[in-house]
Design a protein around this motif. Structure first.
Motif, PDB file in Angstrom:
ATOM      1  N   GLY A  35      -2.447  -7.565   0.555  1.00 48.14           N
ATOM      2  CA  GLY A  35      -2.893  -9.045   0.865  1.00 48.14           C
ATOM      3  C   GLY A  35      -3.850  -8.711   2.077  1.00 48.14           C
ATOM      4  O   GLY A  35      -5.140  -9.267   2.194  1.00 48.14           O
ATOM      5  N   ALA A  36      -3.696  -7.899   2.992  1.00 46.69           N
ATOM      6  CA  ALA A  36      -4.531  -7.393   3.924  1.00 46.69           C
ATOM      7  C   ALA A  36      -5.812  -7.088   3.447  1.00 46.69           C
ATOM      8  O   ALA A  36      -6.907  -7.084   3.888  1.00 46.69           O
ATOM      9  N   ALA A  70      -3.464  -3.323   6.705  1.00 51.63           N
ATOM     10  CA  ALA A  70      -3.401  -2.727   5.707  1.00 51.63           C
ATOM     11  C   ALA A  70      -2.737  -1.445   6.011  1.00 51.63           C
ATOM     12  O   ALA A  70      -1.609  -1.009   5.548  1.00 51.63           O
ATOM     13  N   GLY A  71      -3.264  -0.654   6.960  1.00 52.85           N
ATOM     14  CA  GLY A  71      -2.930   0.568   7.410  1.00 52.85           C
ATOM     15  C   GLY A  71      -1.563   0.512   8.046  1.00 52.85           C
ATOM     16  O   GLY A  71      -0.620   1.394   7.906  1.00 52.85           O
ATOM     17  N   ALA A  72      -1.297  -0.381   8.978  1.00 54.74           N
ATOM     18  CA  ALA A  72      -0.293  -0.719   9.847  1.00 54.74           C
ATOM     19  C   ALA A  72       1.260  -0.894   8.643  1.00 54.74           C
ATOM     20  O   ALA A  72       2.174  -0.622   8.818  1.00 54.74           O
ATOM     21  N   LEU A  73       0.663  -1.673   7.696  1.00 52.37           N
ATOM     22  CA  LEU A  73       1.880  -2.175   6.544  1.00 52.37           C
ATOM     23  C   LEU A  73       2.300  -1.121   5.938  1.00 52.37           C
ATOM     24  O   LEU A  73       3.342  -0.979   5.276  1.00 52.37           O
TER      25      LEU A  73
ATOM     26  N   GLU B   5      -2.779   5.546 -11.490  1.00 53.61           N
ATOM     27  CA  GLU B   5      -2.911   6.823 -11.132  1.00 53.61           C
ATOM     28  C   GLU B   5      -3.647   7.055  -9.794  1.00 53.61           C
ATOM     29  O   GLU B   5      -3.660   8.343  -9.108  1.00 53.61           O
ATOM     30  N   GLN B   6      -3.955   6.004  -9.144  1.00 52.46           N
ATOM     31  CA  GLN B   6      -4.638   6.117  -7.691  1.00 52.46           C
ATOM     32  C   GLN B   6      -3.358   6.135  -6.733  1.00 52.46           C
ATOM     33  O   GLN B   6      -2.200   5.511  -6.994  1.00 52.46           O
ATOM     34  N   THR B   7      -3.492   6.499  -5.434  1.00 48.53           N
ATOM     35  CA  THR B   7      -2.552   6.488  -4.520  1.00 48.53           C
ATOM     36  C   THR B   7      -2.456   5.046  -4.047  1.00 48.53           C
ATOM     37  O   THR B   7      -3.590   4.439  -4.229  1.00 48.53           O
ATOM     38  N   CYS B  12      -5.355   0.316  -1.945  1.00 49.96           N
ATOM     39  CA  CYS B  12      -5.699  -0.602  -1.016  1.00 49.96           C
ATOM     40  C   CYS B  12      -7.084  -0.630  -0.405  1.00 49.96           C
ATOM     41  O   CYS B  12      -7.862  -1.496  -0.401  1.00 49.96           O
ATOM     42  N   ASP B  13      -7.623   0.706  -0.324  1.00 45.56           N
ATOM     43  CA  ASP B  13      -8.913   1.091   0.134  1.00 45.56           C
ATOM     44  C   ASP B  13     -10.040   0.529  -0.897  1.00 45.56           C
ATOM     45  O   ASP B  13     -10.972  -0.177  -0.495  1.00 45.56           O
ATOM     46  N   GLN B  14      -9.726   0.640  -2.185  1.00 41.62           N
ATOM     47  CA  GLN B  14     -10.574   0.153  -3.077  1.00 41.62           C
ATOM     48  C   GLN B  14     -10.644  -1.526  -3.197  1.00 41.62           C
ATOM     49  O   GLN B  14     -11.802  -2.111  -3.145  1.00 41.62           O
TER      50      GLN B  14
END
Lengths: 215, 215
Positions: A35-36, A70-73, B5-7, B12-14
């Motif tokens: 979501g973030a 996103a990183g924190a979660l 196949e992505q982490t 999340c980054d994409q």
């Protein structure tokens, strides 16, 4: 391996395995992270365009918050798994002598506190994502409106999933002061979540109404 | 690269990047896959135990469905991204001559159909996950009750997220018969989703009530 470093498929497989962790607590935190990420995406698709100049500051804050949350979660997803394993380890301690029983009891209670605190933090972070999601739903680039809506829904579900985990673990905690304090935080956050959801539903009542009925 | 196949972090980054795909459609399908994985987990933690012998068949079906649906939903996450890229490619076609305009129009309409069908399938699969999630909430191992609840919520959010994507893409489709047919499917599925959610809320009204108030 850190949940963030597993492939999406491997994480699904690990959840699906007939072992108690990773489970709903980790999934709730990952839902919040997704979501973030959507909030950051929509804010990024809004920023730096002349026609959205008036909301540049709001979008800059939403983009920054989305990336940070996103990183924190993802960290919390990982911690949730660790906290659960700590509970299992404490429950497996010997309970032969009165001393062992007392030590085990203390270790179990400490582990349940950690297993309560982690999803409580997940709730806090999901609520922060929801606040920014509401801003991008209301003021973000309309071509990414559905992404903003999905972002808000994911964070809201992450919140609710984490709440289930707070509730079940808190149920095993004897310390009445800790229970009271946690419940107060929970109730305060739930009230704010309801407000955000209500504002969201009044902005965008229904996808079918929004896109289809008016044609 | 295939989304499966992505982490988790790379996905999340994409999503978070200021590009339109992957976006809410892919995230909705991943939410469904995570819900399906939780259903498989709880069913697996219930099967093969003497005290749950009466529900062995239901749990075997839920475990099998959870694993199958998780795989199907990861494919749909990937297809959603591809369908969106097809829309973008069609919109970029030349429109200088009347022939080019007609060819572009046809390509755009075809792309929007694909971009509507993919989230429509995501809705169908999420609904199937919800049916089995309800069974594991109702009859699964109570020590994994919260995981079952989070599974149901994730699938429900995957459904709603996909609905947003069906709605926005259907809004761009001119073919009235296709629109009608799609809307009928949507309304039928929404009605069943409401029934599942209602049954769920009546089984487990609220996490705080369930675990904390009765102590």
């Amino acid at each position: 391996m850190h949940i963030g470093e597993q492939t999406v498929r491997a994480f699904c497989d690990q959840v699906a395995a007939a072992t108690p962790a990773p489970g709903g607590g980790a999934v709730a935190a990952v839902a919040g992270a997704l979501g973030a990420s959507l909030v950051a995406m929509v804010a990024g698709l809004t920023r730096g365009r002349e026609k959205f100049r008036d909301v540049e500051e709001v979008m800059a804050a939403a983009q920054e918050a989305g990336l940070r949350e996103a990183g924190a979660l993802l960290e919390l997803a990982n911690e949730d798994q660790a906290a659960f394993n700590q509970v299992m380890a404490a429950l497996a301690l010997p309970k032969g002598t009165p001393e062992e029983k007392a030590a085990r009891r203390q270790a179990v209670q400490e582990a349940y506190r950690a297993a309560t605190r982690t999803p409580l933090e997940t709730m806090e972070h999901c609520l922060e994502v929801m606040r920014h999601a509401l801003a991008v739903v209301a003021q973000g680039n309309p071509s990414a409106a559905t992404d903003a809506c999905v972002g808000l829904l994911m964070a809201s579900t992450g919140f609710e999933g984490a709440l289930w985990n707070v509730a079940i673990n808190l149920g095993s905690i004897a310390d009445e002061a800790f229970r009271q304090e946690t419940m107060e935080k929970v109730e305060k956050m739930r009230a704010e979540r309801e407000e955000v959801l209500e504002a969201f539903r009044s902005l965008v009542p229904d996808p079918v109404e929004r896109f289809l009925k008016k044609q």
